[in-house]
Design a protein around this motif. Sequence first.
Motif, PDB file in Angstrom:
ATOM      1  N   PHE A 164       0.829  -1.195   0.000  1.00  0.00           N
ATOM      2  CA  PHE A 164       0.000   0.000   0.000  1.00  0.00           C
ATOM      3  C   PHE A 164       0.872   1.257   0.000  1.00  0.00           C
ATOM      4  O   PHE A 164       0.503   2.284   0.565  1.00  0.00           O
ATOM      5  CB  PHE A 164      -0.912  -0.014   1.227  1.00  0.00           C
ATOM      6  N   ASP A 167      -0.699   4.621  -0.867  1.00  0.00           N
ATOM      7  CA  ASP A 167      -1.905   5.014  -0.147  1.00  0.00           C
ATOM      8  C   ASP A 167      -1.530   5.599   1.207  1.00  0.00           C
ATOM      9  O   ASP A 167      -1.331   4.893   2.192  1.00  0.00           O
ATOM     10  CB  ASP A 167      -2.824   3.806   0.048  1.00  0.00           C
ATOM     11  N   THR A 168      -1.422   6.909   1.273  1.00  0.00           N
ATOM     12  CA  THR A 168      -0.939   7.562   2.498  1.00  0.00           C
ATOM     13  C   THR A 168      -1.925   7.414   3.647  1.00  0.00           C
ATOM     14  O   THR A 168      -1.521   7.396   4.809  1.00  0.00           O
ATOM     15  CB  THR A 168      -0.671   9.054   2.238  1.00  0.00           C
ATOM     16  N   ASP A 169      -3.220   7.304   3.342  1.00  0.00           N
ATOM     17  CA  ASP A 169      -4.206   7.152   4.429  1.00  0.00           C
ATOM     18  C   ASP A 169      -3.969   5.855   5.198  1.00  0.00           C
ATOM     19  O   ASP A 169      -4.031   5.822   6.423  1.00  0.00           O
ATOM     20  CB  ASP A 169      -5.628   7.171   3.861  1.00  0.00           C
ATOM     21  N   ILE A 170      -3.694   4.771   4.454  1.00  0.00           N
ATOM     22  CA  ILE A 170      -3.458   3.487   5.109  1.00  0.00           C
ATOM     23  C   ILE A 170      -2.140   3.507   5.868  1.00  0.00           C
ATOM     24  O   ILE A 170      -2.034   3.005   6.986  1.00  0.00           O
ATOM     25  CB  ILE A 170      -3.478   2.346   4.078  1.00  0.00           C
ATOM     26  N   TYR A 217     -10.587   1.569   3.181  1.00  0.00           N
ATOM     27  CA  TYR A 217     -11.197   1.415   1.854  1.00  0.00           C
ATOM     28  C   TYR A 217     -12.652   1.860   1.887  1.00  0.00           C
ATOM     29  O   TYR A 217     -13.306   1.836   2.938  1.00  0.00           O
ATOM     30  CB  TYR A 217     -11.105  -0.037   1.394  1.00  0.00           C
TER      31      TYR A 217
END
Length: 247
Positions: A164, A167-170, A217
Motif C-alpha cells: 500500500f 496510499d498515504t491514508d493506510i 477502503y
Amino acid sequence: MDASSGHKQTITREYLPGTFGWAQYGSQYVPYIYRQSEKYVAIRMLYSHTTFVRSRNFMHPDIFSACDHMARLPITDFEVDLLNEINRDHCNGKFGSSFFDLSDTVIPISDAYEFYQFIGFCFNKLTRGSKFYSRRCSFISINKQCFVPYIVRNDQKLVPDFFFAGDTDILRTHEEPITGWDLSYLMFCCSLLGIRREFYSCSYLNAILLDDVESAYPNGTEFEECWAKDVKTADLYSDFPLYFLKK
C-alpha cells in the motif's frame, strides 16, 4: 550416557556434558544435546526426518532460504564425538554413515521445532492448497483484483505495508515489524505471488493491521479469504506452484 535415563536425573546431572535426550517431531524422534541448560539439535539429524527428506527432494531451495534467520552454530570437538557416539551406539547409524565433524552445525531446539513446522506447512500448502487448514498465514483478495498475504500474530492479521505504498491514508496507521518465523511465513506467501525478492528478502518487514486496511477502503469493497493455488482466474498464478517444485 543412556538417553532414556536423562530425563530421570536431577537437574544438575541433566546438564552435564555428554548428556542428551530425544525430541519428538510428529511420530519421529530426533536427539538433542545440551549446552549448559540449553538444548540444541544437529541440523543433519533434523534433516533425516521424513518431513525434511520429502520436502528437500520436492520443493525449490528458495523456500528453505526463508529460514536463514536461524542461528546455525558450529559444534565443538567434544560435540563431534558425542554426536558420532549417539549415531553409532544409540541410533544404529540412522543419521548416515558419514562421521560428524567440525563442519556440522546445531540450532536451538525451539528453532528446530519451528523449522519442522514451517517446512511441513509449505509442503502441505503446495500440495493441498486450501484443503490444508492453517491460521498461520494466508491471502486476502481485494475486489478479486489485488491479492495480499497476511500472517496471524496475537489473533490479529498483519499485511506488509509495501503493498500500500501509494496510499498515504493506510500508511498513517500503526506499523509493526515482522521478524523471525513470522517473517518466514510472510516470505513464503510473497514468493507465491511472484514478488521480486528485494521487496521482502530482509531481516524484517513493516506490517499494518488488516483491520486498518479494511477501514481505509470505501464501503462496499470486498475482502475475501483465499489461497493462491485456488485463485483460478488470476493470471498471476498461472505457473503456481511449478516454480516451487523441483524440476
